[in-house]
Each structure stands twice: as C-alpha cells, then as structure tokens.
Motif scaffolding. Structure first.
Motif, PDB file in Angstrom:
ATOM      1  N   ALA A   1      -9.900  32.562  76.009  1.00 23.57           N
ATOM      2  CA  ALA A   1      -8.624  32.822  75.356  1.00 23.57           C
ATOM      3  C   ALA A   1      -8.852  33.731  74.171  1.00 23.57           C
ATOM      4  O   ALA A   1      -9.880  33.656  73.509  1.00 23.57           O
TER       5      ALA A   1
ATOM      6  N   LEU B   1      -5.811  27.624  72.449  1.00 21.43           N
ATOM      7  CA  LEU B   1      -6.225  26.912  73.650  1.00 21.43           C
ATOM      8  C   LEU B   1      -6.432  25.427  73.337  1.00 21.43           C
ATOM      9  O   LEU B   1      -5.961  24.550  74.059  1.00 21.43           O
TER      10      LEU B   1
ATOM     11  N   LEU C   1      -2.971  33.048  74.769  1.00 20.73           N
ATOM     12  CA  LEU C   1      -3.881  32.430  75.730  1.00 20.73           C
ATOM     13  C   LEU C   1      -4.307  33.450  76.776  1.00 20.73           C
ATOM     14  O   LEU C   1      -4.648  33.089  77.903  1.00 20.73           O
TER      15      LEU C   1
ATOM     16  N   ALA D   1      -7.315  33.039  79.265  1.00 19.55           N
ATOM     17  CA  ALA D   1      -7.795  31.652  79.156  1.00 19.55           C
ATOM     18  C   ALA D   1      -8.145  31.085  80.517  1.00 19.55           C
ATOM     19  O   ALA D   1      -7.490  31.375  81.518  1.00 19.55           O
TER      20      ALA D   1
END
Length: 151
Positions: free
Chosen positions: A23, A29, A43, A46
């Motif tokens: 991320a 996150l 994010l 991620a």
C-alpha cells in the motif's frame, strides 16, 4: 570464505522473495484491517488477497492496482473509490455499493457479483471471464443500460 558466502546468501535470499506490492500508505492499510473503515485512504497496490472486508467503509479510497483476489467485500461501501486495474479474481462482491466508482480495467474473473450498485461507475475494459453477475448493471457490449441508483 565459503562460509561467509553462504552466510551472505542466506541473509540476502529473503530480499528476492518479498512482495513488491504494498500500500502507498501502510498506516491506511493497518487502519482498514483493524477497524474495517478507511475513508479516502490510499491503498494503491495493497495486497488484500483473501481479506474479509465484509461491510468495510472504503468511500473515496484509492485502490488502484490492489490485489483483492478471493476477497469478501459483502456489504462494503466503495462509493467514489478508484479501483482502476485492481484484481478481484474470485472475489465475492455482493450488496456492494460501487456508485461513481472507477472500475476501469478491473479483473473480475470468476468473481461473484450480486445485487451491487454500479450507478454512474466507470466500467471500461472489465475482465468478466466466468464471472457470475446477478441483479447488477454490468453487461457485455451494446448501449449503456439504464442503471438504477440505490435509494
């Protein structure tokens, strides 16, 4: 000399196998995973593969290129989020609010997409291979359908 070389290789080997996907903001996150809420978070990229994001509040969040393979997004709110290029292979996308969401280039291979709101979502170049879509305004080809908004 050989022992030093072996020791150096043993220490360096994990560096070659660490994931390059992360991320943009690790705090975001962690917030999502601990609270289930991360409004307007970054994010991007991620790794949320297999994550249980049931009812998660991700309104306005950046999830470009995120790995959501096998994730459960049931009841999540992704209104206005950016999922461009995200991988949702085998994801469970039921009762998800995707209103005004950027879904361009999303991979929905084998995803289950039921009863989700895609009102005014951008949906160019979707991969819908073997996806199960029910009661959601996603289709293949033709003119834009009238997609209702949730009340």
């Amino acid at each position: 000399m050989k022992l030093q070389l072996l020791a150096a290789m043993a220490l360096a080997t994990p560096l070659f196998f660490t994931s390059s996907v992360r991320a943009e903001n690790p705090q975001d996150l962690q917030k999502l995973l601990s609270t289930g809420e991360c409004i307007q978070c970054d994010l991007s990229g991620a790794n949320l593969s297999g994550a249980h994001l049931i009812g998660a509040d991700l309104r306005g969040s950046k999830l470009q290129g995120a790995n959501l393979v096998g994730a459960n997004l049931e009841g999540a709110d992704l209104t206005g989020a950016n999922l461009a290029g995200a991988n949702l292979t085998s994801a469970y996308v039921t009762n998800v609010n995707l209103k005004q969401t950027n879904l361009n280039g999303v991979n929905f291979t084998r995803a289950t997409i039921h009863d989700s709101n895609v009102y005014k979502a951008s949906m160019n170049d979707l991969n819908l291979t073997d996806a199960e879509i029910f009661n959601t305004g996603i289709g293949i080809g033709g003119e834009d359908a009238e997609i209702p908004d949730w009340d």
